[in-house]
Design an enzyme around this catalytic site. Structure first.
Site, PDB file in Angstrom:
ATOM      1  N   CYS A 103      -8.273  38.533  22.692  1.00 13.32           N
ATOM      2  CA  CYS A 103      -8.900  37.814  23.787  1.00 13.32           C
ATOM      3  C   CYS A 103     -10.088  37.098  22.873  1.00 13.32           C
ATOM      4  CB  CYS A 103      -9.539  38.786  24.670  1.00 13.32           C
ATOM      5  SG  CYS A 103     -10.574  37.939  26.021  1.00 13.32           S
ATOM      6  N   HIS A 150      -3.033  37.628  31.836  1.00 12.96           N
ATOM      7  CA  HIS A 150      -4.228  37.997  31.281  1.00 12.96           C
ATOM      8  C   HIS A 150      -5.215  37.116  32.040  1.00 12.96           C
ATOM      9  CE1 HIS A 150      -6.688  38.456  27.531  1.00 12.96           C
ATOM     10  NE2 HIS A 150      -7.090  37.255  27.856  1.00 12.96           N
ATOM     11  N   GLU A 151      -4.924  36.004  32.200  1.00 14.57           N
ATOM     12  CA  GLU A 151      -5.879  35.034  32.777  1.00 14.57           C
ATOM     13  C   GLU A 151      -6.526  35.369  34.296  1.00 14.57           C
ATOM     14  OE1 GLU A 151      -7.496  32.749  31.007  1.00 14.57           O
ATOM     15  OE2 GLU A 151      -6.341  33.224  29.288  1.00 14.57           O
ATOM     16  N   HIS A 154      -8.912  38.283  33.933  1.00 15.36           N
ATOM     17  CA  HIS A 154     -10.157  37.562  33.871  1.00 15.36           C
ATOM     18  C   HIS A 154     -10.897  37.280  35.033  1.00 15.36           C
ATOM     19  CE1 HIS A 154     -11.143  37.530  29.795  1.00 15.36           C
ATOM     20  NE2 HIS A 154      -9.911  36.968  29.210  1.00 15.36           N
TER      21      HIS A 154
END
Length: 190
Positions: A103, A150-151, A154
Site C-alpha cells: 500500500c 484492497h480498494e 480503503h
C-alpha cells in the site's frame, strides 16, 4: 488541467473512516470528474501501481480508480482501466489465500513501501457505479479481484495490514522485487 495529488499516509484519520457514498448528481459534477482525472494522472505519474482510493489522496468519498497494466514487476498484467464508486463486494468464492500486497499510503516513499502476505479471495463479485453513474455487477478474479478487495477496504476504513496473519512476511517493495518475485517466477516455471 490535471494535477498530481498528495498521498495520505497511515496514521491520517481519513484512512480509518468509512468513505461517504456519492449520488448520481455528485458523480456527474465537474468536481468528481476532475478528481477522477487527477487520480489517474497521479497513478501514472507517481507509478503507484494498480489502484488508488480517494481517501488515499485526502478525499473521504467512496471512489477508486483502477488501472491494471504491465509493469516491470508484473509484466503479465492485462491492461484494464476503470472507476469504482460506492463499491460493495456482494459475493466471494472459495477460501481466502495469502497473496502479496502493498500500500502506497504505508511508508515514507511512494516507490518503496511495505509488502506482506494478506488473506484475499481469488474471485469476488462487486456491485459498483462507474464514472457516469451507471451501475454494474461483475465477477473479478486474479489480480483484479485482489485489487478490488484492497480498494473497497480503503473505502470502508480498513487497511491491508489487518489482513496480514504472519507479520514475518513484511518486506519493503524493493526487496520483494529483488528477492521474492524472482523466486516466485522460478516456482511457476517448474
Amino acid at each position: 488541467m490535471v494535477e498530481v495529488l498528495k498521498r495520505t499516509l497511515f496514521g491520517d484519520p481519513i484512512l480509518r473512516r468509512q468513505a461517504r457514498r456519492l449520488s448520481a448528481a455528485e458523480i456527474a459534477a465537474p468536481e468528481i470528474q476532475n478528481l477522477i482525472a487527477d487520480m489517474y494522472h497521479t497513478l501514472e505519474t507517481k507509478k503507484y501501481s494498480v489502484g488508488l482510493a480517494a481517501p488515499q489522496v485526502g478525499r473521504p468519498i467512496a471512489l477508486s480508480v483502477i488501472w491494471a497494466r504491465p509493469l516491470k514487476y508484473r509484466p503479465d498484467a492485462k491492461e484494464e482501466k476503470f472507476v469504482i464508486i460506492n463499491p460493495e463486494i456482494v459475493e466471494t468464492y472459495g477460501r481466502r489465500t495469502q497473496k502479496w500486497e502493498g500500500c502506497m499510503s504505508f511508508g515514507t516513499s511512494s516507490r518503496d513501501f511495505p509488502y506482506a502476505k494478506a488473506l484475499r479471495y481469488s474471485r469476488v463479485r462487486v456491485r459498483f457505479l462507474d464514472e457516469t453513474g451507471k451501475q454494474h455487477e461483475k465477477d473479478f478474479d486474479g489480480l483484479l479481484a485482489h485489487v478490488l478487495q484492497h480498494e473497497t477496504d480503503h473505502l470502508n476504513g480498513i487497511l491491508f495490514v489487518e489482513h496480514v496473519r504472519n507479520p514475518k512476511t513484511f518486506v519493503m517493495k524493493s526487496e520483494y522485487v529483488k528477492h521474492i518475485l524472482p523466486a516466485e517466477r522460478k516456482k511457476k516455471q517448474r
